[in-house]
Write an enzyme that holds these catalytic residues in place. Structure first.
Site, PDB file in Angstrom:
ATOM      1  N   GLU A 209       6.540   2.245  -8.993  1.00 46.84           N
ATOM      2  CA  GLU A 209       6.163   0.830  -8.978  1.00 46.84           C
ATOM      3  C   GLU A 209       4.718   0.763  -8.533  1.00 46.84           C
ATOM      4  OE1 GLU A 209       8.007  -1.936  -9.697  1.00 46.84           O
ATOM      5  OE2 GLU A 209       9.808  -0.837 -10.246  1.00 46.84           O
ATOM      6  N   CYS A 243       0.917  -7.036  -5.464  1.00 44.00           N
ATOM      7  CA  CYS A 243       0.690  -6.205  -6.659  1.00 44.00           C
ATOM      8  C   CYS A 243       0.649  -7.025  -7.938  1.00 44.00           C
ATOM      9  CB  CYS A 243       1.773  -5.143  -6.757  1.00 44.00           C
ATOM     10  SG  CYS A 243       3.430  -5.837  -6.721  1.00 44.00           S
ATOM     11  N   GLU A 333      -8.190  -2.583  -9.574  1.00 39.55           N
ATOM     12  CA  GLU A 333      -7.352  -3.621  -8.978  1.00 39.55           C
ATOM     13  C   GLU A 333      -8.026  -4.163  -7.708  1.00 39.55           C
ATOM     14  OE1 GLU A 333      -3.701  -2.024  -7.467  1.00 39.55           O
ATOM     15  OE2 GLU A 333      -2.763  -3.980  -7.251  1.00 39.55           O
TER      16      GLU A 333
HETATM   17  P1  NAD Z   1      -0.532   3.686  -1.219  1.00 40.46           P
HETATM   18  O1  NAD Z   1      -0.303   4.317  -2.551  1.00 40.46           O
HETATM   19  O2  NAD Z   1      -1.781   3.988  -0.494  1.00 40.46           O
HETATM   20  O3  NAD Z   1       0.669   4.051  -0.211  1.00 40.46           O
HETATM   21  C1  NAD Z   1       2.021   3.910  -0.573  1.00 40.46           C
HETATM   22  C2  NAD Z   1       2.853   4.943   0.209  1.00 40.46           C
HETATM   23  O4  NAD Z   1       2.413   6.248  -0.162  1.00 40.46           O
HETATM   24  C3  NAD Z   1       2.721   4.838   1.722  1.00 40.46           C
HETATM   25  O5  NAD Z   1       3.998   4.999   2.296  1.00 40.46           O
HETATM   26  C4  NAD Z   1       1.790   5.983   2.078  1.00 40.46           C
HETATM   27  O6  NAD Z   1       2.078   6.547   3.347  1.00 40.46           O
HETATM   28  C5  NAD Z   1       2.046   6.995   0.990  1.00 40.46           C
HETATM   29  N1  NAD Z   1       0.839   7.772   0.667  1.00 40.46           N
HETATM   30  C6  NAD Z   1      -0.446   7.333   0.722  1.00 40.46           C
HETATM   31  N2  NAD Z   1      -1.290   8.314   0.325  1.00 40.46           N
HETATM   32  C7  NAD Z   1      -0.517   9.381   0.009  1.00 40.46           C
HETATM   33  C8  NAD Z   1      -0.806  10.698  -0.456  1.00 40.46           C
HETATM   34  N3  NAD Z   1      -2.053  11.102  -0.670  1.00 40.46           N
HETATM   35  N4  NAD Z   1       0.240  11.540  -0.675  1.00 40.46           N
HETATM   36  C9  NAD Z   1       1.506  11.133  -0.469  1.00 40.46           C
HETATM   37  N5  NAD Z   1       1.840   9.909  -0.005  1.00 40.46           N
HETATM   38  C10 NAD Z   1       0.833   9.029   0.221  1.00 40.46           C
HETATM   39  O7  NAD Z   1      -0.363   2.111  -1.487  1.00 40.46           O
HETATM   40  P2  NAD Z   1      -0.517   0.913  -0.456  1.00 40.46           P
HETATM   41  O8  NAD Z   1      -1.950   0.771  -0.079  1.00 40.46           O
HETATM   42  O9  NAD Z   1       0.490   0.999   0.609  1.00 40.46           O
HETATM   43  O10 NAD Z   1      -0.094  -0.311  -1.395  1.00 40.46           O
HETATM   44  C11 NAD Z   1      -1.001  -0.912  -2.270  1.00 40.46           C
HETATM   45  C12 NAD Z   1      -0.781  -0.504  -3.695  1.00 40.46           C
HETATM   46  O11 NAD Z   1       0.584  -0.585  -4.033  1.00 40.46           O
HETATM   47  C13 NAD Z   1      -1.487  -1.419  -4.683  1.00 40.46           C
HETATM   48  O12 NAD Z   1      -2.058  -0.651  -5.708  1.00 40.46           O
HETATM   49  C14 NAD Z   1      -0.375  -2.283  -5.224  1.00 40.46           C
HETATM   50  O13 NAD Z   1      -0.605  -2.814  -6.500  1.00 40.46           O
HETATM   51  C15 NAD Z   1       0.768  -1.343  -5.230  1.00 40.46           C
HETATM   52  N6  NAD Z   1       2.035  -2.061  -5.131  1.00 40.46           N
HETATM   53  C16 NAD Z   1       2.864  -2.075  -6.194  1.00 40.46           C
HETATM   54  C17 NAD Z   1       4.035  -2.804  -6.136  1.00 40.46           C
HETATM   55  C18 NAD Z   1       5.009  -2.865  -7.270  1.00 40.46           C
HETATM   56  O14 NAD Z   1       6.108  -3.340  -7.056  1.00 40.46           O
HETATM   57  N7  NAD Z   1       4.660  -2.404  -8.459  1.00 40.46           N
HETATM   58  C19 NAD Z   1       4.354  -3.488  -4.974  1.00 40.46           C
HETATM   59  C20 NAD Z   1       3.484  -3.434  -3.905  1.00 40.46           C
HETATM   60  C21 NAD Z   1       2.319  -2.714  -3.989  1.00 40.46           C
END
Ligand code: NAD
Length: 457
Positions: A209, A243, A333
């Site tokens: 997602e 998102c 984004e």
């Molecule tokens: P992120 O990808 O930075 O983090 C998401 C999760 O991944 C966290 O639990 C984090 O600890 C982990 N993570 C971060 N970096 C990592 C790495 N290098 N290796 C492994 N795990 C890692 O995202 P965020 O900043 O928490 O959320 C924002 C993003 O999420 C935006 O791009 C948004 O559009 C997207 N989002 C999508 C939806 C959806 O339903 N499609 C919903 C909410 C947010």
């Protein structure tokens, strides 16, 4: 306990077959429901402590959604989990055929920070209903909510069934290095790619997602006042950190002035003359995201907002005037309370902008011309969308919610979540009272009969 040990214990527990018992799943969900209702105030406080999310938005976009998802699972799990009879194939006569929904097994859910409770617990509800074990990793950027998630899970579940692993990138990467039966990830596109690569190592199925640049189009027939009101709501809810928030606006030149006036009025109506003092407007989650967004404001001109306060991680609801497509704000984004406005004159101008970007997570069109809306829905590939409003397709759990291409893989909500966490196992049960000889060798003289059976004419 180490991560490999947690997983090993869950694998052993799954092998006992206990999670396949529907009454066990129901009881687990009922316990969960009781606990999330009991802890609702603490969840709302944690959300406020993490990024000043208001109680109202907390209820509307987090706790009420999770309660409704858990209730939906409790109500439907028995019927969804019952094997479904389908038409048998004539070639297999005599036989019956069924689809079994079986749990994948040990599953991993990784959640983001922006709806830190809802995006962790909604998939969790479906994973449990489908009969899986779960390791849940909440986001480290919302530590108060992460703590509550852990407390709730520890009180409700046997850790061999569901457990929370808190932490940031190192913990997440260690989790991803294990062999799971399913991974459900919500977060950014770059991390989504990391997840997909880790999953590929064991051919683990995934739901991703992700995000993207979701366009919002206002044509010359749209109801401008209503559009402005609905865009202000969908863009600035959660401080713009959604998102599926409209990422950029494409508006017919003729409507620009009227829209800017209505949009400014709606911001004032919602958050007052100074949104920094409004209890209803959340903050940017941390300094890294504040600085990232702040950079997008440099060298731009404002139609509304543009104010910032780094001490508070505050960025006001902002409308940008015709930024260049090469500017920082139009590169990726936005994920914050900044909305670029770009006007267009001809429909073909729309295409040249929209097609510059990958398939978006969401798509919005404000129009009174049904044919225009239909044409765009057909023309563009996107995760999901709404005509004449923003973000509300999320709220209908009969619709699958998810992305396509760069914005994600798979979908969930309601029954779609149950299906996401279930392998659909097709089984034929043959009758023994007749054994049509056509398929067996020697084949000589049987081709005509085969063609008739297979309806090949
Ligand atoms: P992120 O990808 O930075 O983090 C998401 C999760 O991944 C966290 O639990 C984090 O600890 C982990 N993570 C971060 N970096 C990592 C790495 N290098 N290796 C492994 N795990 C890692 O995202 P965020 O900043 O928490 O959320 C924002 C993003 O999420 C935006 O791009 C948004 O559009 C997207 N989002 C999508 C939806 C959806 O339903 N499609 C919903 C909410 C947010």
């Amino acid at each position: 306990m180490t991560i490999p040990q947690i997983l090993e214990k869950q694998r052993t527990f799954f092998a006992t077959q206990q999670t396949k018992d529907i009454s066990y799943r129901k009881k687990s969900l009922q316990k969960l429901l009781k606990e999330i209702i009991r802890r609702e105030r603490d969840i709302l406080k944690a959300l406020h402590d993490d990024f000043r999310k208001s109680e109202y938005e907390g209820v509307m976009t987090e706790t009420s959604i999770v309660i409704s998802e858990v209730k939906t699972m409790i109500k439907n799990v028995s019927s969804w989990a019952t094997p479904k009879r389908v038409m048998p194939a004539l070639l297999n006569f005599p036989s019956s055929a069924k689809i079994y929904s079986e749990p994948y097994g040990t599953t991993l859910i990784i959640a983001p920070w922006n709806y830190p409770y809802q995006l962790a617990f909604s998939p969790l509800a479906g994973a449990i209903a489908a009969g899986n074990t779960v390791v849940l990793k909440p986001s480290e950027l919302t530590p108060n909510t992460s703590t509550i998630c852990k407390e709730i899970i520890e009180r409700v579940f046997d850790p061999n069934h569901v457990t929370v692993v808190e932490g940031g990138i190192p913990e997440s990467q260690e989790l991803l290095a294990q062999r799971w039966d399913y991974i459900f990830f919500t977060g950014s596109v770059p991390v989504g790619r990391i997840v997909a690569k880790a999953a590929a190592e064991y051919l683990t199925p995934v739901t991703l997602e992700l995000g993207g640049k979701s366009p919002c189009i206002i044509d010359d027939s749209a109801n401008i006042k209503l559009a402005a009101k609905r865009i202000v709501w969908g863009k600035f809810i959660n401080g713009g950190q959604t998102c599926i928030a409209p990422d950029y606006l494409l508006i017919h030149k003729r409507n620009k002035d009227e829209f800017v006036k209505a949009f400014t009025e709606e911001i004032i109506k919602a958050y007052g003359e100074n949104p920094e003092t409004s209890d209803d407007f959340p903050r940017i989650v941390n300094s890294r995201n504040f600085d990232r967004l702040h950079k997008m404001l440099e060298n731009e001109s404002f139609l509304a907002g543009g104010k910032t306060n780094r001490d508070q991680y505050y960025i006001s609801p902002t409308l940008l005037d015709e930024p260049s497509l090469e500017s920082e704000v139009m590169k990726g984004e936005i994920f914050g309370p900044i909305l670029p406005l770009i006007s267009y004159e001809k429909e073909k101008d729309l295409h040249s902008i929209i097609s510059k970007y990958d398939k978006p997570l969401a798509f919005y069109v404000f129009t009174n011309k049904k044919s225009f809306a239909k044409k765009l829905i057909k023309q563009y590939s996107f995760g999901g969308g709404t005509i004449n409003d923003t973000t509300v397709h999320f709220a209908n759990h009969n619709l699958p919610f998810g992305g396509v291409g760069e914005s994600g893989i798979g979908g969930y909500h309601g029954k779609h979540t149950f299906d996401t966490f279930s392998h659909k196992k097709g089984v034929v049960i043959r009758g023994n009272w007749l054994d049509i000889p056509t398929r067996y060798a020697p084949y000589k003289g049987k081709l005509k009969q085969l063609r008739t059976l297979m309806k090949l004419g």
